[in-house]
Design a protein around this motif. Structure first.
Motif, PDB file in Angstrom:
ATOM      1  N   HIS A 111       0.853  -1.195   0.000  1.00  0.00           N
ATOM      2  CA  HIS A 111       0.000   0.000   0.000  1.00  0.00           C
ATOM      3  C   HIS A 111       0.887   1.243   0.000  1.00  0.00           C
ATOM      4  O   HIS A 111       0.675   2.176   0.768  1.00  0.00           O
ATOM      5  N   ARG A 112       1.869   1.249  -0.860  1.00  0.00           N
ATOM      6  CA  ARG A 112       2.921   2.244  -0.762  1.00  0.00           C
ATOM      7  C   ARG A 112       2.427   3.681  -0.847  1.00  0.00           C
ATOM      8  O   ARG A 112       2.824   4.530  -0.039  1.00  0.00           O
ATOM      9  N   ALA A 113       1.560   3.991  -1.835  1.00  0.00           N
ATOM     10  CA  ALA A 113       1.130   5.381  -2.015  1.00  0.00           C
ATOM     11  C   ALA A 113       0.435   5.882  -0.756  1.00  0.00           C
ATOM     12  O   ALA A 113       0.607   7.039  -0.359  1.00  0.00           O
ATOM     13  N   LEU A 114      -0.319   5.017  -0.117  1.00  0.00           N
ATOM     14  CA  LEU A 114      -1.005   5.387   1.117  1.00  0.00           C
ATOM     15  C   LEU A 114      -0.005   5.491   2.278  1.00  0.00           C
ATOM     16  O   LEU A 114      -0.019   6.456   3.055  1.00  0.00           O
ATOM     17  N   ASN A 168      11.152 -10.557  -5.604  1.00  0.00           N
ATOM     18  CA  ASN A 168       9.748 -10.955  -5.703  1.00  0.00           C
ATOM     19  C   ASN A 168       8.795  -9.811  -6.011  1.00  0.00           C
ATOM     20  O   ASN A 168       7.647 -10.043  -6.379  1.00  0.00           O
ATOM     21  N   ARG A 169       9.240  -8.592  -5.824  1.00  0.00           N
ATOM     22  CA  ARG A 169       8.310  -7.459  -5.889  1.00  0.00           C
ATOM     23  C   ARG A 169       8.438  -6.680  -7.201  1.00  0.00           C
ATOM     24  O   ARG A 169       9.499  -6.163  -7.530  1.00  0.00           O
ATOM     25  N   LEU A 170       7.318  -6.595  -7.891  1.00  0.00           N
ATOM     26  CA  LEU A 170       7.264  -5.880  -9.171  1.00  0.00           C
ATOM     27  C   LEU A 170       6.151  -4.828  -9.155  1.00  0.00           C
ATOM     28  O   LEU A 170       5.983  -4.047 -10.091  1.00  0.00           O
ATOM     29  N   THR A 171       5.365  -4.795  -8.076  1.00  0.00           N
ATOM     30  CA  THR A 171       4.280  -3.819  -7.931  1.00  0.00           C
ATOM     31  C   THR A 171       4.233  -3.315  -6.498  1.00  0.00           C
ATOM     32  O   THR A 171       4.724  -4.014  -5.616  1.00  0.00           O
ATOM     33  N   PRO A 172       3.586  -2.225  -6.146  1.00  0.00           N
ATOM     34  CA  PRO A 172       3.009  -1.313  -7.134  1.00  0.00           C
ATOM     35  C   PRO A 172       4.140  -0.584  -7.869  1.00  0.00           C
ATOM     36  O   PRO A 172       5.249  -0.613  -7.430  1.00  0.00           O
ATOM     37  N   VAL A 226       1.944  12.442  -5.818  1.00  0.00           N
ATOM     38  CA  VAL A 226       1.055  13.560  -5.480  1.00  0.00           C
ATOM     39  C   VAL A 226       0.074  13.095  -4.409  1.00  0.00           C
ATOM     40  O   VAL A 226      -0.090  13.729  -3.365  1.00  0.00           O
ATOM     41  N   GLY A 227      -0.553  11.940  -4.657  1.00  0.00           N
ATOM     42  CA  GLY A 227      -1.530  11.381  -3.725  1.00  0.00           C
ATOM     43  C   GLY A 227      -0.910  10.949  -2.407  1.00  0.00           C
ATOM     44  O   GLY A 227      -1.592  10.883  -1.388  1.00  0.00           O
ATOM     45  N   ALA A 228       0.383  10.652  -2.423  1.00  0.00           N
ATOM     46  CA  ALA A 228       1.088  10.270  -1.206  1.00  0.00           C
ATOM     47  C   ALA A 228       1.368  11.483  -0.323  1.00  0.00           C
ATOM     48  O   ALA A 228       1.984  11.349   0.730  1.00  0.00           O
ATOM     49  N   GLY A 229       0.927  12.650  -0.758  1.00  0.00           N
ATOM     50  CA  GLY A 229       1.032  13.832   0.080  1.00  0.00           C
ATOM     51  C   GLY A 229       2.199  14.750  -0.240  1.00  0.00           C
ATOM     52  O   GLY A 229       2.350  15.794   0.378  1.00  0.00           O
ATOM     53  N   TYR A 230       3.030  14.376  -1.230  1.00  0.00           N
ATOM     54  CA  TYR A 230       4.095  15.307  -1.621  1.00  0.00           C
ATOM     55  C   TYR A 230       3.512  16.463  -2.425  1.00  0.00           C
ATOM     56  O   TYR A 230       4.101  17.528  -2.523  1.00  0.00           O
ATOM     57  N   GLU A 231       2.332  16.234  -2.995  1.00  0.00           N
ATOM     58  CA  GLU A 231       1.561  17.263  -3.714  1.00  0.00           C
ATOM     59  C   GLU A 231       2.209  17.752  -5.001  1.00  0.00           C
ATOM     60  O   GLU A 231       1.554  17.875  -6.018  1.00  0.00           O
ATOM     61  N   ARG A 232       3.494  18.110  -4.908  1.00  0.00           N
ATOM     62  CA  ARG A 232       4.198  18.667  -6.061  1.00  0.00           C
ATOM     63  C   ARG A 232       5.479  17.876  -6.261  1.00  0.00           C
ATOM     64  O   ARG A 232       6.349  17.878  -5.394  1.00  0.00           O
ATOM     65  N   VAL A 233       5.595  17.237  -7.391  1.00  0.00           N
ATOM     66  CA  VAL A 233       6.749  16.375  -7.610  1.00  0.00           C
ATOM     67  C   VAL A 233       7.310  16.560  -9.024  1.00  0.00           C
ATOM     68  O   VAL A 233       6.598  16.991  -9.937  1.00  0.00           O
ATOM     69  N   PHE A 234       8.585  16.244  -9.152  1.00  0.00           N
ATOM     70  CA  PHE A 234       9.174  16.189 -10.491  1.00  0.00           C
ATOM     71  C   PHE A 234      10.131  15.018 -10.579  1.00  0.00           C
ATOM     72  O   PHE A 234      10.622  14.532  -9.559  1.00  0.00           O
ATOM     73  N   GLU A 235      10.353  14.569 -11.784  1.00  0.00           N
ATOM     74  CA  GLU A 235      11.289  13.472 -12.003  1.00  0.00           C
ATOM     75  C   GLU A 235      12.074  13.738 -13.284  1.00  0.00           C
ATOM     76  O   GLU A 235      11.516  14.259 -14.253  1.00  0.00           O
ATOM     77  N   ILE A 236      13.338  13.388 -13.271  1.00  0.00           N
ATOM     78  CA  ILE A 236      14.197  13.484 -14.456  1.00  0.00           C
ATOM     79  C   ILE A 236      14.742  12.086 -14.680  1.00  0.00           C
ATOM     80  O   ILE A 236      15.604  11.639 -13.932  1.00  0.00           O
ATOM     81  N   ALA A 237      14.226  11.380 -15.674  1.00  0.00           N
ATOM     82  CA  ALA A 237      14.590   9.965 -15.810  1.00  0.00           C
ATOM     83  C   ALA A 237      14.279   9.470 -17.209  1.00  0.00           C
ATOM     84  O   ALA A 237      13.486  10.080 -17.932  1.00  0.00           O
ATOM     85  N   PRO A 238      14.897   8.328 -17.568  1.00  0.00           N
ATOM     86  CA  PRO A 238      14.620   7.775 -18.901  1.00  0.00           C
ATOM     87  C   PRO A 238      13.225   7.169 -19.000  1.00  0.00           C
ATOM     88  O   PRO A 238      12.685   6.673 -18.009  1.00  0.00           O
ATOM     89  N   VAL A 239      12.657   7.227 -20.191  1.00  0.00           N
ATOM     90  CA  VAL A 239      11.427   6.508 -20.514  1.00  0.00           C
ATOM     91  C   VAL A 239      11.656   5.767 -21.824  1.00  0.00           C
ATOM     92  O   VAL A 239      12.599   6.077 -22.563  1.00  0.00           O
TER      93      VAL A 239
END
Lengths: 425, 425
Positions: free
Chosen positions: A111-114, A421-425, B187-200
């Protein structure tokens, strides 16, 4: 305009608006006391009359209008209007509003995000962000260029093991275990001093409190060094700066975590042999050939902690056979390398060293390990057209964060860990 | 102690040491004029007598001791001792010391580490480093937290296409196409404002001047927004800041590239429909349903450039069917979305918008696209326990760099590009 909870004291007597998550609710007759949490902190809201009977659930997102009043506990908000932006279902799968979440690490990670809303859990990643930013500031100020190198690669830096394979259209490719070759290329490309902050991948079967299969590597590489001692000087300065920035920027987060940031003057440097000798004499502890095992790493840090010193130590002069083929032999000790590890609170957080910059020496090193030189053609080409003496190091961001904050498991310092073992969330 | 070539003027009359690459050599009887290049620039070294007859090859790495002399062309070094740290083989596979390397882009990319020594090629990545650093500074100053989220994921953000598959021990996994879900989680985890610099990663078959299969995404996500207009305000301020920082920090690199950084006041905002109308009226150009094609993107930027304005424009209100399932419907236009693209010099460099934050609306959006809700369980959980209104955007770092510096091919702004055919170096 929304204000933050920490800005309340500057608005006593004013009508304001505040938004955040319902941290807790206490109903006392015609009054309700709501703790509202936003990214800056927690504030008390007093609701009266009809507002006090609102069926608010913990962790719902609300906006409250009202007047700021100075109470004996500090500034609080007397609400006149409450809007529910997003109601939370009850009950919550984990109790995030306790001081410590009463659940196993595995449940917390499910429940990481929470879980990250819990202020103590939250604090770790605020500090991690500061560490990453300070890392960049330190190197930018010293003429280093930030580089972005590919994580999809045609081959490993060492010829093979622990690589995740990926189908790249018609070709076989791999996820990079480290940006080692690319940061050396960027030194050779004339940037001389480079750093990278990016993920790396290790397909290791280990499933311990120290291992991640994907982690963030803080990589540094520097040309025109005269010795590998310079690299340890640089990392010592870096850690002094990082720790200072965290202490200065995050006093509340550190207090919440009960973490004390070490003040570093010098970091002792021991050869592996010297460290093994201390372990034997002080703890009757034997070590594997040319290296320390995890227990030895723990004890040698303990050795300094017991003297009231920061639990940090550089180990140097690893034998060539336990280091990569590109490790420069140590001056006057051709069987050893001009390399080091940095141990911090019992765990290796850095590997570094000088690299071989002469083509013939590198080819000879590869041949002695029965590596196929053709598989390294692009890398070897780098050394044909002028390559300065150089070296560097890499710090695992999650390990650094965990060691600094006293987390026993590196997953606690990883937002969304990937392990055996962990790939989610 | 080594000094840099740009520091020479401060040392006139002194004995100094300098190190770098042999940029060029001119022999005139008993004199040799060597241009030495280091990370700061190029300097002239005069060698006399025996030193003038040294068989130096271009791109060899040397250290020169000598005396700094003021000549009519500036400070130069009269060498008294030359040490070759790393000789370069001759001839070089590409002529890096011409103003422009006389070779195809493909050949240049094959010899990338060497090609990057060419001052003009070099300048692009110095500027890219400044852009990335300025991006971080901008958001750190505004209370954003830098996040590090996994690139190995269990499923795509959209249910499937264009994903690189990877064998993750016993499981099937994929490389992340974007950190979309994770930045929303943070955002939902309460940081509200986030940024990331990473490969996609995008497993697209396209092999054009605009496409890369791995690129660096500058991602932003922000809670408690009141409208998606706020996001365009934020990106406008961001670009003003980035461009200002580049202009201030890299005047020489910009001059070398012949690039002019646009000064932005406001960036115009057109609905897709309005843009299509302009294209039709001004250029007799028809567009696909609800979108612009690459030619349309080029022309709508041209439309502003022809008016002497920066070639930047926000396109808004894309129809729901061309946007992801998480795109928030536009207020008063339920068939359209509160979303935008930013076009810069003819090319899309940003996609952004407000996201759906209500569980029921999100589930309904997924069902309307026949997506399997169970595959998105972790993502959907996020919306059960209090999620603020939010939105964000992402900028492709290589595209931004290329557009800013006038590179026609995005590969020119990628240190080591990965495309449909290229996996090395």
């Amino acid at each position: 305009m929304r204000i933050l909870s920490t800005e309340l004291p500057q608005h006593v007597g004013n009508q304001i608006m505040i938004s955040g998550w319902v941290h807790s609710i206490r109903q006392l007759g015609h009054l309700a006391f709501v703790h509202l949490r936003d990214r800056s902190g927690i504030v008390q809201i007093v609701l009266e009359g009809e507002l006090a009977t609102l069926a608010l659930t913990p962790e719902s997102v609300i906006t409250v209008h009202g007047q700021v009043v100075q109470s004996k506990y500090g500034a609080e908000l007397h609400g006149t209007q409450v809007e529910v932006l997003s109601p939370a279902q009850a009950p919550l799968p984990i109790e995030v509003n306790k001081k410590e979440i009463p659940a196993s690490l595995d449940t917390i990670l499910n429940h990481r995000a929470l879980a990250l809303r819990n202020p103590k859990v939250h604090a770790t990643f605020t500090i991690q962000s500061v560490l990453a930013g300070a890392f960049r500031d330190f190197f930018s100020a010293r003429g280093f260029t930030q580089i972005f190198t590919p994580k999809i690669v045609a081959s490993g830096t060492e010829g093979g093991s622990n690589l995740f394979a990926i189908q790249y259209f018609e070709k076989q490719a791999y996820l990079a275990q480290s940006p080692q070759f690319y940061k050396q290329m960027m030194v050779g490309a004339g940037y001389e001093r480079v750093f990278e902050i990016a993920p790396v991948y290790r397909a290791e079967e280990h499933n311990t409190s120290r291992h991640l299969n994907e982690y963030t590597s803080l990589d540094v590489e520097m040309g025109f060094i005269r010795s590998f001692e310079e690299l340890m000087d640089l990392e010592t300065e870096l850690l002094q700066y990082l720790f200072h920035r965290v202490a200065e920027t995050c006093p509340e987060e550190l207090a919440l975590l009960g973490a004390e940031v070490p003040v570093i003057e010098q970091i002792p440097r021991l050869t592996v042999q010297q460290a093994q000798q201390i372990l034997l004499e002080q703890y009757s502890k034997t070590s594997p050939e040319g290296d320390l095992d995890p227990e030895g790493e723990r004890l040698i840090c303990q050795y300094y902690a017991d003297q009231g010193k920061p639990a940090l130590v550089f180990l140097t002069h690893y034998p060539r056979e336990v280091r990569p083929m590109y490790a420069m032999p140590a001056p006057d000790h051709p069987a050893l390398t001009a390399s080091f590890d940095l141990l911090f609170n019992g765990l290796e957080i850095t590997t570094g060293g000088q690299r071989i910059h002469r083509l013939e020496m590198l080819e000879e090193s590869m041949r002695s390990r029965s590596l196929n030189l053709e598989a390294f053609a692009d890398y070897l080409n780098l050394f044909r057209y002028g390559m300065p003496p150089h070296g560097g190091f890499a710090i695992g961001l999650e390990r650094l964060t965990a060691r600094l904050l006293g987390h026993n498991n590196v997953r606690e310092a990883t937002a969304f860990p990937r392990d055996r073992n962990r790939l989610t969330p």
